[in-house]
Design a protein around this motif. Structure first.
Motif, PDB file in Angstrom:
ATOM      1  N   GLU A 165      -7.169  -2.178  -0.760  1.00  0.00           N
ATOM      2  CA  GLU A 165      -5.819  -1.633  -0.864  1.00  0.00           C
ATOM      3  C   GLU A 165      -5.857  -0.107  -0.874  1.00  0.00           C
ATOM      4  O   GLU A 165      -6.707   0.497  -1.510  1.00  0.00           O
ATOM      5  CB  GLU A 165      -5.149  -2.143  -2.143  1.00  0.00           C
ATOM      6  CG  GLU A 165      -3.685  -1.794  -2.238  1.00  0.00           C
ATOM      7  CD  GLU A 165      -3.010  -2.449  -3.431  1.00  0.00           C
ATOM      8  OE1 GLU A 165      -1.809  -2.221  -3.619  1.00  0.00           O
ATOM      9  OE2 GLU A 165      -3.697  -3.190  -4.161  1.00  0.00           O
ATOM     10  N   GLY A 166      -4.946   0.496  -0.165  1.00  0.00           N
ATOM     11  CA  GLY A 166      -4.877   1.951  -0.102  1.00  0.00           C
ATOM     12  C   GLY A 166      -5.362   2.526   1.205  1.00  0.00           C
ATOM     13  O   GLY A 166      -5.090   3.675   1.537  1.00  0.00           O
ATOM     14  N   ILE A 167      -6.102   1.713   1.983  1.00  0.00           N
ATOM     15  CA  ILE A 167      -6.573   2.175   3.286  1.00  0.00           C
ATOM     16  C   ILE A 167      -5.396   2.205   4.257  1.00  0.00           C
ATOM     17  O   ILE A 167      -4.736   1.190   4.488  1.00  0.00           O
ATOM     18  CB  ILE A 167      -7.677   1.259   3.846  1.00  0.00           C
ATOM     19  CG1 ILE A 167      -8.943   1.361   2.989  1.00  0.00           C
ATOM     20  CG2 ILE A 167      -7.999   1.640   5.295  1.00  0.00           C
ATOM     21  CD1 ILE A 167     -10.073   0.488   3.478  1.00  0.00           C
ATOM     22  N   GLN A 168      -5.112   3.357   4.804  1.00  0.00           N
ATOM     23  CA  GLN A 168      -3.988   3.490   5.721  1.00  0.00           C
ATOM     24  C   GLN A 168      -4.374   3.087   7.143  1.00  0.00           C
ATOM     25  O   GLN A 168      -3.592   2.492   7.874  1.00  0.00           O
ATOM     26  CB  GLN A 168      -3.486   4.942   5.713  1.00  0.00           C
ATOM     27  CG  GLN A 168      -2.954   5.394   4.363  1.00  0.00           C
ATOM     28  CD  GLN A 168      -1.781   4.556   3.888  1.00  0.00           C
ATOM     29  OE1 GLN A 168      -0.900   4.197   4.662  1.00  0.00           O
ATOM     30  NE2 GLN A 168      -1.766   4.228   2.605  1.00  0.00           N
ATOM     31  N   LEU A 178     -14.670  -7.514  10.294  1.00  0.00           N
ATOM     32  CA  LEU A 178     -13.808  -7.056   9.205  1.00  0.00           C
ATOM     33  C   LEU A 178     -13.272  -8.241   8.415  1.00  0.00           C
ATOM     34  O   LEU A 178     -12.843  -9.238   9.001  1.00  0.00           O
ATOM     35  CB  LEU A 178     -12.640  -6.243   9.770  1.00  0.00           C
ATOM     36  CG  LEU A 178     -11.559  -5.817   8.771  1.00  0.00           C
ATOM     37  CD1 LEU A 178     -12.100  -4.803   7.772  1.00  0.00           C
ATOM     38  CD2 LEU A 178     -10.339  -5.261   9.499  1.00  0.00           C
ATOM     39  N   SER A 179     -13.283  -8.124   7.095  1.00  0.00           N
ATOM     40  CA  SER A 179     -12.720  -9.154   6.228  1.00  0.00           C
ATOM     41  C   SER A 179     -11.395  -8.674   5.647  1.00  0.00           C
ATOM     42  O   SER A 179     -11.305  -7.556   5.140  1.00  0.00           O
ATOM     43  CB  SER A 179     -13.681  -9.486   5.086  1.00  0.00           C
ATOM     44  OG  SER A 179     -14.841 -10.101   5.582  1.00  0.00           O
ATOM     45  N   ILE A 180     -10.396  -9.525   5.710  1.00  0.00           N
ATOM     46  CA  ILE A 180      -9.070  -9.243   5.155  1.00  0.00           C
ATOM     47  C   ILE A 180      -8.786 -10.255   4.040  1.00  0.00           C
ATOM     48  O   ILE A 180      -8.810 -11.462   4.292  1.00  0.00           O
ATOM     49  CB  ILE A 180      -7.980  -9.372   6.224  1.00  0.00           C
ATOM     50  CG1 ILE A 180      -8.259  -8.457   7.407  1.00  0.00           C
ATOM     51  CG2 ILE A 180      -6.605  -9.091   5.613  1.00  0.00           C
ATOM     52  CD1 ILE A 180      -8.067  -6.999   7.153  1.00  0.00           C
ATOM     53  N   GLN A 192       1.449  -5.436   7.703  1.00  0.00           N
ATOM     54  CA  GLN A 192       0.340  -4.563   8.052  1.00  0.00           C
ATOM     55  C   GLN A 192      -0.733  -5.337   8.810  1.00  0.00           C
ATOM     56  O   GLN A 192      -1.326  -4.829   9.773  1.00  0.00           O
ATOM     57  CB  GLN A 192      -0.263  -3.933   6.790  1.00  0.00           C
ATOM     58  CG  GLN A 192      -1.375  -2.930   7.073  1.00  0.00           C
ATOM     59  CD  GLN A 192      -1.975  -2.360   5.799  1.00  0.00           C
ATOM     60  OE1 GLN A 192      -1.525  -2.654   4.691  1.00  0.00           O
ATOM     61  NE2 GLN A 192      -3.004  -1.542   5.947  1.00  0.00           N
ATOM     62  N   LEU A 193      -0.978  -6.578   8.388  1.00  0.00           N
ATOM     63  CA  LEU A 193      -1.953  -7.423   9.066  1.00  0.00           C
ATOM     64  C   LEU A 193      -1.517  -7.710  10.501  1.00  0.00           C
ATOM     65  O   LEU A 193      -2.328  -7.648  11.437  1.00  0.00           O
ATOM     66  CB  LEU A 193      -2.135  -8.724   8.291  1.00  0.00           C
ATOM     67  CG  LEU A 193      -3.044  -9.782   8.921  1.00  0.00           C
ATOM     68  CD1 LEU A 193      -4.422  -9.227   9.209  1.00  0.00           C
ATOM     69  CD2 LEU A 193      -3.134 -11.011   8.013  1.00  0.00           C
ATOM     70  N   LYS A 198      -2.462  -6.508  16.459  1.00  0.00           N
ATOM     71  CA  LYS A 198      -1.923  -6.076  17.748  1.00  0.00           C
ATOM     72  C   LYS A 198      -2.455  -4.703  18.168  1.00  0.00           C
ATOM     73  O   LYS A 198      -2.163  -4.245  19.262  1.00  0.00           O
ATOM     74  CB  LYS A 198      -0.399  -6.022  17.681  1.00  0.00           C
ATOM     75  CG  LYS A 198       0.255  -7.377  17.458  1.00  0.00           C
ATOM     76  CD  LYS A 198       1.757  -7.246  17.304  1.00  0.00           C
ATOM     77  CE  LYS A 198       2.425  -8.592  17.034  1.00  0.00           C
ATOM     78  NZ  LYS A 198       3.889  -8.460  16.848  1.00  0.00           N
ATOM     79  N   SER A 199      -3.243  -4.076  17.297  1.00  0.00           N
ATOM     80  CA  SER A 199      -3.663  -2.701  17.542  1.00  0.00           C
ATOM     81  C   SER A 199      -4.882  -2.568  18.450  1.00  0.00           C
ATOM     82  O   SER A 199      -5.189  -1.485  18.935  1.00  0.00           O
ATOM     83  CB  SER A 199      -3.965  -2.007  16.211  1.00  0.00           C
ATOM     84  OG  SER A 199      -5.114  -2.581  15.588  1.00  0.00           O
ATOM     85  N   ASP A 200      -5.585  -3.682  18.689  1.00  0.00           N
ATOM     86  CA  ASP A 200      -6.827  -3.599  19.456  1.00  0.00           C
ATOM     87  C   ASP A 200      -7.132  -4.961  20.058  1.00  0.00           C
ATOM     88  O   ASP A 200      -6.456  -5.950  19.765  1.00  0.00           O
ATOM     89  CB  ASP A 200      -7.981  -3.146  18.546  1.00  0.00           C
ATOM     90  CG  ASP A 200      -9.095  -2.451  19.307  1.00  0.00           C
ATOM     91  OD1 ASP A 200      -9.197  -2.681  20.531  1.00  0.00           O
ATOM     92  OD2 ASP A 200      -9.867  -1.703  18.687  1.00  0.00           O
TER      93      ASP A 200
END
Length: 221
Positions: A165-168, A178-180, A192-193, A198-200
């Motif tokens: 939490e806190g990572i922009q 990556l683990s969510i 945000q997820l 959709k970002s990559d």
């Protein structure tokens, strides 16, 4: 004469390939066991992969799953959530969203050597198949657990990066897994997820590790 010679050469090439190719690709094991010895995979080399640890959520997860588009992230889900959410599991199976098992803390598999088999059996009964991948909730994989997972032909997956939490903005490099977290006490915002997905362009675990697409019951070709 030329026809016979061509036939002999063709047969020789075919037989040579038959014996050479399996030796050359001996490391490419069946999909139920993607490594050659007890080990924990934490990084690939061919792209970026997103995995989701899921133990909590229902209404927001239903909306998220129905709107989710391929390529899908790989979900690691606790047996408790699976048992509480049969309708959502059905949605995931209908869409061929990859599902694997999220277990308990690593130390519990030392205290109870039979725990892993119990969880695998429970997962199979609920989902209809043995998980291809397994991950502990605290990312601790005792050697005893590694040997047990190997025995039951289940692969162990950690990660190279973990969302906190806190990572922009999350910076991923080639090969990263990556683990969510989607837990009650630790949870990435669903919006945000969705934006992250959709970002990559993201790859499956198998594509990231081997640079190829493997066939499995949860990941269509």
């Amino acid at each position: 004469m030329k026809s016979k010679l061509l036939l002999i050469v063709t047969l020789f090439v075919f037989v040579s390939l038959f014996f050479i190719i399996p030796n050359k690709y001996s490391s490419m094991l069946p999909v139920f066991q993607l490594v050659e010895k007890p080990t924990v995979v934490s990084k690939g080399s061919h792209g970026k992969t997103i995995t989701i640890d899921l133990t909590f959520g229902k209404e927001d997860m239903e909306v998220f799953l129905k709107g989710l588009e391929a390529p899908y992230p790989h979900f690691f889900i606790s047996n408790d959530w699976i048992d509480r959410s049969p309708a959502l599991i059905q949605i995931m199976r209908e869409k061929s969203i990859p599902i694997s098992l999220l277990g308990q803390e690593g130390s519990k598999y030392i205290d109870d050597p039979s725990l892993f088999k119990k969880e695998i059996d429970q997962f199979e009964q609920s989902v209809g198949e043995v998980p291809l991948w397994f991950r502990t909730k605290d990312y601790e994989f005792p050697i005893e657990l590694q040997k047990t997972a190997w025995k039951y032909e289940v692969n162990l997956l950690s990660s190279s990066k973990y969302w906190v939490e806190g990572i922009q903005k999350i910076k991923l490099e080639n090969g990263d897994i990556l683990s969510i977290p989607l837990h009650q006490e630790e949870r990435m915002d669903i919006k945000q997820l969705s934006q992250l997905l959709k970002s990559d362009s993201f790859l499956s675990i198998e594509q990231n590790i081997f640079g190829l697409t493997t066939k499995s019951k949860t990941i269509p070709e």
